[in-house]
Design a protein around this motif. Structure first.
Motif, short mmCIF file in Angstrom:
data_model
loop_
_atom_site.label_atom_id
_atom_site.label_comp_id
_atom_site.label_asym_id
_atom_site.label_seq_id
_atom_site.Cartn_x
_atom_site.Cartn_y
_atom_site.Cartn_z
N SER A 548 0.19 2.25 -81.82
CA SER A 548 0.59 2.43 -80.42
C SER A 548 1.32 1.20 -79.90
O SER A 548 0.94 0.06 -80.17
CB SER A 548 -0.65 2.68 -79.55
N THR A 549 2.38 1.46 -79.12
CA THR A 549 3.12 0.39 -78.45
C THR A 549 3.40 0.82 -77.02
O THR A 549 3.79 1.96 -76.77
CB THR A 549 4.46 0.09 -79.16
N VAL A 550 3.18 -0.08 -76.08
CA VAL A 550 3.45 0.18 -74.67
C VAL A 550 4.38 -0.91 -74.18
O VAL A 550 4.04 -2.09 -74.25
CB VAL A 550 2.15 0.20 -73.84
N THR A 551 5.56 -0.53 -73.70
CA THR A 551 6.55 -1.49 -73.24
C THR A 551 7.00 -1.14 -71.84
O THR A 551 7.39 -0.01 -71.57
CB THR A 551 7.77 -1.51 -74.18
N LEU A 552 6.93 -2.13 -70.95
CA LEU A 552 7.47 -2.00 -69.60
C LEU A 552 8.66 -2.93 -69.49
O LEU A 552 8.54 -4.13 -69.79
CB LEU A 552 6.44 -2.35 -68.53
N VAL A 553 9.80 -2.41 -69.08
CA VAL A 553 11.02 -3.19 -68.97
C VAL A 553 11.60 -3.03 -67.57
O VAL A 553 11.76 -1.92 -67.08
CB VAL A 553 12.07 -2.73 -70.02
N GLY A 554 11.91 -4.17 -66.93
CA GLY A 554 12.57 -4.12 -65.64
C GLY A 554 11.82 -3.31 -64.60
O GLY A 554 12.44 -2.59 -63.83
N THR A 555 10.51 -3.43 -64.59
CA THR A 555 9.68 -2.62 -63.71
C THR A 555 8.96 -3.50 -62.69
O THR A 555 8.49 -4.59 -63.02
CB THR A 555 8.68 -1.80 -64.54
N THR A 556 8.88 -3.01 -61.46
CA THR A 556 8.22 -3.72 -60.37
C THR A 556 6.82 -3.16 -60.17
O THR A 556 6.64 -1.94 -60.11
CB THR A 556 9.03 -3.57 -59.07
N LEU A 557 5.83 -4.05 -60.09
CA LEU A 557 4.45 -3.66 -59.87
C LEU A 557 3.96 -4.32 -58.59
O LEU A 557 4.03 -5.54 -58.46
CB LEU A 557 3.58 -4.05 -61.07
N VAL A 558 3.47 -3.51 -57.66
CA VAL A 558 3.09 -3.97 -56.34
C VAL A 558 1.62 -3.66 -56.10
O VAL A 558 1.17 -2.53 -56.32
CB VAL A 558 3.95 -3.29 -55.25
N SER A 559 0.86 -4.67 -55.63
CA SER A 559 -0.54 -4.46 -55.26
C SER A 559 -0.72 -4.76 -53.78
O SER A 559 -0.39 -5.84 -53.30
CB SER A 559 -1.47 -5.36 -56.08
N ASP A 560 -1.25 -3.76 -53.06
CA ASP A 560 -1.58 -3.95 -51.65
C ASP A 560 -3.05 -4.29 -51.44
O ASP A 560 -3.51 -4.36 -50.29
CB ASP A 560 -1.23 -2.68 -50.86
#
Length: 876
Positions: A548-560
């Motif tokens: 398994s491989t999980v890749t996030l590219v150029g993604t914004t993650l926001v926590s409120d």
């Protein structure tokens, strides 16, 4: 001879890059998954092999080139799917051969303007084995499932060719053509000849099953001649089963002077054996129609419609059935009962109540003239979903809401087999949105909102094992409980996906219990202030797949979340390769962690970034606003996408820059990772709500450095810019610190108009027209909400309206003489502002004055994401 690897975490991120670097005889091992808008050209003979499952080359835009993959010198292609190839000329192929000896095995060609095209080359050969060609063609008779030019030899064995979209199933001008043990089937398609041999050649057709459909346009199953024949031409048709569902067809149309040999064939439904010279022996007329096997040769992947825009119709291979008040079928159920594989069911815009169905045939269900609204006000008889699909089914231009049962988790759509494709839909306020159990799912240009159950049994979007998930330009938000998206699929691809939790108590934005091959690119994921304290992206907890491989590219993650730290991306499975590249991390209390159980590369910490809540999908029938919803700000402007293509010359470090939109900085300090010298570029995307009008975009170079020797100069390049898909032609070179200002095109502002209606029914529901300044919105509205029970039914529309006063009218279409049936306008809302008080019941036409507020002067909720460096191509 070397082996080059392609995929997440491999030597090359794209097939295009790998074939450009390959040498004669190399093997290119491509990791299973979906590769978008490739235009790879292999100049030398190489072997492309899928590793770990199928490799899908998928076209999602009109290409400038000729094919998703071009083999200019032959080689091998094994385990690939080619789909969606199209260009402005209508000539794009999934795979193109231009020379050498090419072998194609175990491959699928679906929904391309031409599936496989072999261009004229006197020495080239093509050998196709155990492959499938489905629904290829441009719809104009020019594109074909399989087209072979004037090459030396062509062989097709153990394959399945079917449902060409308007052209020929197989056309060959090769010097020698051999087709053996294959199925060539029209089904409901309006294709020409099953096998077309206009230039003759030495041809042998043996042991095949050939079927011509009722909509066939050719006069025969096989044509030989029609153009000047090649020297030594000969045709042998032996041991085949040939049948026709269209009266008057013959087995062979021989347009040449060469006598063809027909021996040992069995046939059914034909008007005769041949026209033209033949030598026939041992051919048998069957007394009953033989069955034509329909089992696929290759397990199909996601097969989106040819056109995924919001205008126009899906290209279909079969009959078109119409549903509506004045159409041949009044209900979808009636149309489904009459439909066959390949048919399109076009549903007139309006409201259809309790249309639950189990769909076990390959159909397209498409709203026309607006969204077809499927409302569930009673539990479905199947107990599972409004629609249960067990074949390749496409929904387009639809709204689905209200699915539920007491104590249940009833879905809007439950896919149990085949491929489910959802395009330009809004699916909301169901106990579950989309659920896939053993099926693949493709979701495009769609909103999933407020679906789910508080205990997490139902979610906005859930895909189980045994399928794939591809989602693009999708907004998922405010699930009732549990994660917003849960995928146990072997392959998961999310691009341009927004997940937001401004209401409700949901969990993770994305949950991946079993890992798999996962790619998330150019997306934005937000955890709401009232949500559960889970990671935003959560990997593991289930049966994790090997590799398994999980890749996030150029993604914004926001926590409120303000009261406790946030784990933005977390994996509990040590075996999963987890990488977050060019991520933007926003918010989170002190002690928050960007990545747990993986690696963050080139991370950016930003502030004051919100995920856009602009919805361009038309209808928004939300429940009455509670305290949280009422506190939401009115959307200040339209959702927009600005794409900047940037590269740089590195010198003791990479160039860094900042972006300002109308003078306001967006996204913090950014790094240009693409090498200008290597011909690369990198796309930085600014998305969110843009005020109406044109916008000034400033690119500010921050860290210039110059040495004394050649090449010792850090430089930043702006290679191109596009706004909402329109290229500006802008470019710039910054050799020293400073700014360049580029100007976008204007944003076209639209206003959301919501009208809430209810009724007192009498011998049927009330029907109404809603119009603004005399323009009817959405066709006939069927009102089913009971006024006496305090229910209301909301119809929302995005309308181009100038600021200032306008007239809204509601016309009751079916008043009864006794006045027993009544229609009520409960309220009207303009751009989020509700008119005061309840309005009067309607008899005839009621007119209301409304006011559209002026457009906002400022942008809002802009965020930046960045793609990986790639070969320099025009932006847009």
């Amino acid at each position: 001879m070397a082996t080059l690897t392609v995929g997440i975490g491999k030597q090359f991120g794209t097939i295009t890059a790998a074939v450009a670097a390959a040498r004669e005889g190399d093997t290119i091992a491509v990791q299973a998954g979906t590769y978008l808008n490739e235009a790879a050209v292999a100049r030398v003979a190489v072997s492309l092999v899928a590793v770990g499952g199928r490799v899908t080359l998928q076209g999602t835009a009109v290409m400038a080139g000729k094919a998703l993959l071009t083999m200019a010198a032959g080689g091998t292609v094994d385990g690939f799917t080619f789909q969606g190839a199209r260009n402005a000329d209508g000539t794009a192929a999934g795979l193109r051969l231009e020379g050498g000896a090419l072998t194609v095995r175990n491959s699928l060609f679906a929904g391309n303007q031409t599936g496989l095209l072999a261009a004229a080359s006197a020495t080239a050969t093509l050998n196709v084995q155990t492959s499938e060609f489905a629904g290829n063609g441009a719809g104009d008779g020019f594109g074909h499932n399989l087209a072979v030019g004037a090459i030396k030899a062509f062989t097709l064995t153990d394959s399945f060719v079917h449902d060409a979209a308007g052209g020929q199933e197989v056309r060959s001008r090769a010097q020698a053509t051999t087709i053996m043990n294959s199925r060539i089937v029209d089904g409901a398609a309006a294709s020409g000849f099953a096998v077309d041999l206009p230039a003759g050649g030495v041809v042998a057709l043996r042991g095949n099953t050939i079927q011509k459909g009722a909509n066939a346009t050719g006069a025969a199953a096989i044509r030989f001649g029609g153009e000047p024949l090649q020297a030594g031409s000969a045709l042998v048709v032996a041991g085949n089963t040939v049948l026709s569902d269209k009266p008057g067809l013959v087995l062979l149309l021989n347009a040449s002077a060469v006598a063809a040999t027909l021996s040992g064939n069995q046939f059914f439904g034909l008007a005769g054996l041949a026209t033209g010279p033949v030598a026939a022996s041992g051919n048998v007329l069957l007394g009953a129609r033989p069955a034509v096997p329909g089992a696929p040769v290759v397990a199909s992947g996601i097969a989106p419609p040819i056109d995924r825009g919001r205008a126009g119709a899906v290209v279909a291979s079969g009959t078109v059935l119409l549903v509506g008040a004045d159409a041949a079928y009044r209900t979808l159920a009636q149309a489904l009962a009459a439909a066959r594989d390949g048919d399109t069911i076009r549903v007139a815009a309006g409201t259809y109540v309790n249309e639950a169905a189990v769909i076990d045939r390959r159909v397209v269900i498409e709203g026309v003239g607006g969204l077809a609204r499927f409302v569930s006000i009673a539990p479905p008889a199947n107990g599972a979903a409004t629609f249960v699909t067990r074949a390749d089914v496409t929904f387009r231009n639809v709204e689905l809401f209200g699915a539920g049962s007491p104590g249940g988790a009833v879905a809007a759509i439950r896919a149990e087999a085949g491929v489910l494709t959802v395009v330009n839909a809004t699916i909301h306020d169901n106990q579950a949105g989309i659920v896939a159990a053993g099926a693949s799912v493709g979701v495009f240009d769609t909103e999933l909102a407020r679906n789910g159950t508080a205990d997490g049994r139902g979610l906005n979007l859930e895909v189980g094992p045994g399928g794939s998930l591809v989602a693009r330009n999708v907004w998922v938000h405010d699930g009732a409980g549990g994660p917003e998206i849960r995928s146990r699929a072997e392959n998961t691809v999310l691009e341009g996906v927004r997940v937001s939790q401004l209401e409700g108590g949901g969990g993770a934005a994305l949950e991946l219990p079993d890992g798999g091959r996962v790619s998330v690119e150019g997306s934005a994921l937000e955890k709401g202030a009232g949500s559960q304290p889970t990671p935003i992206v959560m990997v593991g907890g289930g049966t994790v797949r090997a590799g398994s491989t999980v890749t996030l590219v150029g993604t914004t993650l926001v926590s409120d979340l303000a009261e406790m730290p946030t784990r933005f991306v977390a994996s509990s499975a040590a075996s999963v390769g987890l990488t977050v590249t060019n991520g933007v991390f926003v918010g989170g209390a002190e002690g928050s962690v960007q990545v747990t159980g993986g690696t963050a590369v080139n991370a950016t910490v930003a502030t004051d970034v919100q995920v856009s809540t602009a919805a361009p999908w038309g209808l928004q029938a939300a429940p009455a606003p509670g305290p949280v919803a009422a506190a939401r700000a009115v959307r200040p402007a339209e959702f927009g996408v600005l794409r900047l293509q940037v590269s740089g010359d590195a010198y003791r470090g990479l160039p860094q820059f900042s972006l300002l939109v109308d003078g306001v900085a967006v996204g913090g300090t950014l790094t240009a990772g693409a090498s200008r010298a290597a011909g690369q570029s990198q796309v930085f995307t600014v998305a969110g709500q843009f005020a109406a009008g044109a916008h000034a975009v400033s690119v500010r170079f921050l860290n210039d450095l110059q040495g004394v020797g050649p090449g010792e100069d850090r430089t930043l390049y702006v290679d191109g810019m596009a706004f909402n898909g329109e290229e500006s032609g802008a470019s710039a070179t910054l050799r020293s610190n400073g700014s360049v200002v580029l100007t976008t095109g204007p944003v076209v502002r639209q206003t959301t108009i919501t009208v809430a209606l209810s009724e007192e029914a009498w011998r049927g529901d009330a029907r109404a027209f809603i119009a603004i300044d005399g323009r009817v919105l959405g066709g006939v509205q069927v009102v089913s909400a009971a006024h006496g029970a305090g229910a209301t039914q909301r119809m929302s529309f995005l309308v181009d309206l100038a600021p200032g006063p306008h007239l809204a009218t509601v016309t009751m279409l079916n008043p009864d003489p006794q006045g027993e049936r009544r229609l009520y306008v409960d309220w009207i809302e303009v751009a989020g502002q509700r008119m005061a008080g309840a309005l009067a019941p309607v008899q005839g036409t009621a007119v209301y004055g409304i006011t559209v507020p002026p457009p906002p002067a400022a942008n809002g909720a802009l965020f930046v994401s960045a793609g990986l460096p790639e070969l320099l191509v025009p932006v847009g």
